[in-house]
Write a protein that holds these residues in place. Structure first.
Motif, PDB file in Angstrom:
ATOM      1  N   ASP A 157       0.813  -1.213   0.000  1.00  0.00           N
ATOM      2  CA  ASP A 157       0.000   0.000   0.000  1.00  0.00           C
ATOM      3  C   ASP A 157       0.850   1.269   0.000  1.00  0.00           C
ATOM      4  O   ASP A 157       0.533   2.244  -0.692  1.00  0.00           O
ATOM      5  N   ARG A 158       1.919   1.281   0.779  1.00  0.00           N
ATOM      6  CA  ARG A 158       2.738   2.501   0.869  1.00  0.00           C
ATOM      7  C   ARG A 158       3.498   2.751  -0.438  1.00  0.00           C
ATOM      8  O   ARG A 158       3.661   3.903  -0.858  1.00  0.00           O
ATOM      9  N   ASP A 159       3.962   1.687  -1.067  1.00  0.00           N
ATOM     10  CA  ASP A 159       4.588   1.862  -2.380  1.00  0.00           C
ATOM     11  C   ASP A 159       3.568   2.367  -3.395  1.00  0.00           C
ATOM     12  O   ASP A 159       3.884   3.216  -4.243  1.00  0.00           O
ATOM     13  N   MET A 160       2.353   1.864  -3.308  1.00  0.00           N
ATOM     14  CA  MET A 160       1.300   2.340  -4.201  1.00  0.00           C
ATOM     15  C   MET A 160       1.069   3.834  -4.004  1.00  0.00           C
ATOM     16  O   MET A 160       0.936   4.591  -4.980  1.00  0.00           O
ATOM     17  N   HIS A 161       1.043   4.265  -2.740  1.00  0.00           N
ATOM     18  CA  HIS A 161       0.826   5.686  -2.461  1.00  0.00           C
ATOM     19  C   HIS A 161       1.976   6.527  -3.018  1.00  0.00           C
ATOM     20  O   HIS A 161       1.757   7.589  -3.632  1.00  0.00           O
ATOM     21  N   ARG A 162       3.203   6.060  -2.842  1.00  0.00           N
ATOM     22  CA  ARG A 162       4.369   6.809  -3.334  1.00  0.00           C
ATOM     23  C   ARG A 162       4.334   6.928  -4.855  1.00  0.00           C
ATOM     24  O   ARG A 162       4.539   8.014  -5.400  1.00  0.00           O
ATOM     25  N   HIS A 163       4.068   5.835  -5.526  1.00  0.00           N
ATOM     26  CA  HIS A 163       4.074   5.881  -6.994  1.00  0.00           C
ATOM     27  C   HIS A 163       2.887   6.677  -7.547  1.00  0.00           C
ATOM     28  O   HIS A 163       3.021   7.367  -8.566  1.00  0.00           O
ATOM     29  N   SER A 164       1.732   6.584  -6.899  1.00  0.00           N
ATOM     30  CA  SER A 164       0.582   7.364  -7.373  1.00  0.00           C
ATOM     31  C   SER A 164       0.808   8.855  -7.140  1.00  0.00           C
ATOM     32  O   SER A 164       0.360   9.687  -7.937  1.00  0.00           O
ATOM     33  N   THR A 165       1.527   9.200  -6.065  1.00  0.00           N
ATOM     34  CA  THR A 165       1.883  10.604  -5.821  1.00  0.00           C
ATOM     35  C   THR A 165       2.833  11.094  -6.904  1.00  0.00           C
ATOM     36  O   THR A 165       2.726  12.237  -7.383  1.00  0.00           O
ATOM     37  N   GLU A 166       3.774  10.230  -7.313  1.00  0.00           N
ATOM     38  CA  GLU A 166       4.684  10.583  -8.416  1.00  0.00           C
ATOM     39  C   GLU A 166       3.890  10.804  -9.708  1.00  0.00           C
ATOM     40  O   GLU A 166       4.169  11.745 -10.464  1.00  0.00           O
ATOM     41  N   ALA A 167       2.911   9.940  -9.953  1.00  0.00           N
ATOM     42  CA  ALA A 167       2.098  10.090 -11.161  1.00  0.00           C
ATOM     43  C   ALA A 167       1.361  11.425 -11.154  1.00  0.00           C
ATOM     44  O   ALA A 167       1.289  12.114 -12.188  1.00  0.00           O
ATOM     45  N   LEU A 168       0.814  11.808 -10.003  1.00  0.00           N
ATOM     46  CA  LEU A 168       0.118  13.094  -9.905  1.00  0.00           C
ATOM     47  C   LEU A 168       1.074  14.261 -10.108  1.00  0.00           C
ATOM     48  O   LEU A 168       0.699  15.286 -10.681  1.00  0.00           O
ATOM     49  N   ALA A 169       2.310  14.105  -9.618  1.00  0.00           N
ATOM     50  CA  ALA A 169       3.295  15.171  -9.803  1.00  0.00           C
ATOM     51  C   ALA A 169       3.606  15.369 -11.286  1.00  0.00           C
ATOM     52  O   ALA A 169       3.805  16.492 -11.746  1.00  0.00           O
ATOM     53  N   HIS A 170       3.627  14.265 -12.053  1.00  0.00           N
ATOM     54  CA  HIS A 170       3.868  14.366 -13.492  1.00  0.00           C
ATOM     55  C   HIS A 170       2.684  15.008 -14.204  1.00  0.00           C
ATOM     56  O   HIS A 170       2.866  15.801 -15.137  1.00  0.00           O
ATOM     57  N   ASP A 171       1.464  14.656 -13.772  1.00  0.00           N
ATOM     58  CA  ASP A 171       0.262  15.182 -14.441  1.00  0.00           C
ATOM     59  C   ASP A 171      -0.877  15.278 -13.420  1.00  0.00           C
ATOM     60  O   ASP A 171      -1.627  14.324 -13.230  1.00  0.00           O
ATOM     61  N   PRO A 172      -1.018  16.427 -12.754  1.00  0.00           N
ATOM     62  CA  PRO A 172      -2.037  16.577 -11.706  1.00  0.00           C
ATOM     63  C   PRO A 172      -3.471  16.399 -12.183  1.00  0.00           C
ATOM     64  O   PRO A 172      -4.361  16.160 -11.373  1.00  0.00           O
ATOM     65  N   GLU A 173      -3.710  16.523 -13.490  1.00  0.00           N
ATOM     66  CA  GLU A 173      -5.069  16.415 -14.004  1.00  0.00           C
ATOM     67  C   GLU A 173      -5.402  15.021 -14.521  1.00  0.00           C
ATOM     68  O   GLU A 173      -6.538  14.785 -14.942  1.00  0.00           O
ATOM     69  N   ASP A 174      -4.457  14.107 -14.507  1.00  0.00           N
ATOM     70  CA  ASP A 174      -4.695  12.776 -15.054  1.00  0.00           C
ATOM     71  C   ASP A 174      -5.689  12.011 -14.183  1.00  0.00           C
ATOM     72  O   ASP A 174      -5.418  11.766 -12.998  1.00  0.00           O
ATOM     73  N   PRO A 175      -6.855  11.618 -14.720  1.00  0.00           N
ATOM     74  CA  PRO A 175      -7.877  10.968 -13.884  1.00  0.00           C
ATOM     75  C   PRO A 175      -7.443   9.603 -13.363  1.00  0.00           C
ATOM     76  O   PRO A 175      -7.803   9.220 -12.240  1.00  0.00           O
ATOM     77  N   ASN A 176      -6.658   8.869 -14.152  1.00  0.00           N
ATOM     78  CA  ASN A 176      -6.174   7.574 -13.691  1.00  0.00           C
ATOM     79  C   ASN A 176      -5.239   7.736 -12.508  1.00  0.00           C
ATOM     80  O   ASN A 176      -5.324   6.997 -11.513  1.00  0.00           O
ATOM     81  N   ALA A 177      -4.338   8.724 -12.587  1.00  0.00           N
ATOM     82  CA  ALA A 177      -3.427   8.991 -11.471  1.00  0.00           C
ATOM     83  C   ALA A 177      -4.208   9.408 -10.228  1.00  0.00           C
ATOM     84  O   ALA A 177      -3.880   9.003  -9.104  1.00  0.00           O
ATOM     85  N   ARG A 178      -5.252  10.214 -10.417  1.00  0.00           N
ATOM     86  CA  ARG A 178      -6.062  10.647  -9.280  1.00  0.00           C
ATOM     87  C   ARG A 178      -6.795   9.468  -8.648  1.00  0.00           C
ATOM     88  O   ARG A 178      -6.906   9.371  -7.421  1.00  0.00           O
ATOM     89  N   ALA A 179      -7.314   8.573  -9.469  1.00  0.00           N
ATOM     90  CA  ALA A 179      -8.015   7.403  -8.937  1.00  0.00           C
ATOM     91  C   ALA A 179      -7.063   6.518  -8.141  1.00  0.00           C
ATOM     92  O   ALA A 179      -7.404   6.033  -7.048  1.00  0.00           O
ATOM     93  N   LEU A 180      -5.864   6.307  -8.674  1.00  0.00           N
ATOM     94  CA  LEU A 180      -4.878   5.495  -7.969  1.00  0.00           C
ATOM     95  C   LEU A 180      -4.455   6.161  -6.664  1.00  0.00           C
ATOM     96  O   LEU A 180      -4.319   5.506  -5.618  1.00  0.00           O
ATOM     97  N   HIS A 181      -4.237   7.476  -6.714  1.00  0.00           N
ATOM     98  CA  HIS A 181      -3.837   8.199  -5.504  1.00  0.00           C
ATOM     99  C   HIS A 181      -4.950   8.153  -4.456  1.00  0.00           C
ATOM    100  O   HIS A 181      -4.678   7.990  -3.257  1.00  0.00           O
ATOM    101  N   GLY A 182      -6.188   8.288  -4.904  1.00  0.00           N
ATOM    102  CA  GLY A 182      -7.303   8.221  -3.956  1.00  0.00           C
ATOM    103  C   GLY A 182      -7.390   6.868  -3.284  1.00  0.00           C
ATOM    104  O   GLY A 182      -7.557   6.762  -2.068  1.00  0.00           O
ATOM    105  N   THR A 183      -7.262   5.803  -4.080  1.00  0.00           N
ATOM    106  CA  THR A 183      -7.308   4.448  -3.519  1.00  0.00           C
ATOM    107  C   THR A 183      -6.161   4.229  -2.544  1.00  0.00           C
ATOM    108  O   THR A 183      -6.351   3.688  -1.449  1.00  0.00           O
ATOM    109  N   ALA A 184      -4.950   4.654  -2.948  1.00  0.00           N
ATOM    110  CA  ALA A 184      -3.783   4.476  -2.082  1.00  0.00           C
ATOM    111  C   ALA A 184      -3.922   5.269  -0.787  1.00  0.00           C
ATOM    112  O   ALA A 184      -3.544   4.794   0.288  1.00  0.00           O
TER     113      ALA A 184
END
Length: 291
Positions: A157-184
């Protein structure tokens, strides 16, 4: 003089790039003659159909395109993605492997094959494919998102949160990244951030029923009436029940019958609360969300 068909193809590519596949399909409807069977026409039409969840149609179009023009990595990538969405995993794997035989280092093909492996329960193989993609596209939001999905499959779970946060940093508007970050965030004990990200992702993809349900569940978890229940959400209910019974009988065994009785009454009240509060809050949320 500009070729109107070429202009339509360029506009279709533009609409796909900015996330309007329906508009891309409208442009492609106007093609005729040689332009209608151009490689790009098949590619863009297949991509637009896949983006609008018309995957069976996308498969037919892309296979026609491959028959007309031969194997192209980009077309095989979208074909593999459409087949995976249809649940046709062996065919999807074949499409990605054919694409990788033409371009072994293409990140999109590597990530697409990784998603097939995840769908087949092969998380370790998916992880290796994602890392191969990362070596060629280290700053890609898709790589970070795929890493988060692999971490989720592996229960990290913590690795998921770290990687989803990285994805949001690359593209804050990406809905897939937001969904992953929310789940994590929900999994790692940050329900407020979890709801914010899931709600944003659901708002950007109103047709995704699963995402909307996840956002609604996150809102339920964030409601003040759910606060007393939060500490127990990640614990097996049977373990909690056995622990409570052990405390009740343990207190009685050491001669603290009044305290045992008081704890039993508190535990009973808590159980009733846990049965009553969530359905009431859920009903209120469903009414607010219009469902």
């Amino acid at each position: 003089m500009n070729d109107p068909s070429d202009a339509r193809l360029r506009m279709a590519a533009h609409w796909l790039q900015i996330g309007h596949p329906e508009r891309a399909l409208d442009e492609l409807q106007g093609l005729w003659g040689d332009a209608a069977v151009d490689y790009r026409a098949y590619l863009f039409r297949g991509a637009a159909l896949h983006a609008t969840d018309r995957n069976a149609e996308a498969v037919d179009v892309l296979r026609d395109g491959l028959a007309q023009h031969g194997p192209f990595p980009a077309m095989l990538h979208i074909l593999g993605a459409a087949l995976r969405s249809e649940g046709r995993l062996p065919e999807a794997e074949a499409a990605f492997l054919q694409g990788l035989s033409l371009d072994p280092n293409e990140p999109d093909l590597l990530l697409g094959y990784a998603h097939v492996c995840l769908a087949a329960g092969q998380a370790q193989k998916a992880s290796a494919l994602v890392e191969r993609a990362a070596s060629h596209a280290p700053e890609s939001v898709a790589v970070s998102a795929a890493r988060a999905q692999v971490a989720f499959a592996l229960g990290k779970d913590r690795d998921m949160h770290r990687h989803s946060t990285e994805a949001l940093a690359h593209d804050p508007e990406d809905p897939n990244a937001r969904a992953l970050h929310g789940t994590a965030s929900m999994l790692t004990g940050d329900p407020r951030s979890g709801y914010t990200s899931l709600a944003s992702a659901a708002a950007s993809q109103p047709g995704d029923a699963d995402l909307r349900a996840a956002a609604r569940q996150a809102k339920l978890f964030n409601h003040p009436l759910m606060l007393p229940l939060r500490p127990f959400t990640r614990v097996n209910p049977m373990i909690v029940w056995i622990g409570a019974v052990a405390v009740i009988y343990g207190l009685r065994a050491v001669g603290l019958a009044p305290l045992s009785f008081a704890f039993a009454m508190i535990w009973l009240a808590f159980c009733v609360y846990s049965w009553v509060a969530p359905p009431l809050v859920r009903r209120w949320i469903n009414r607010k969300w219009g469902s």
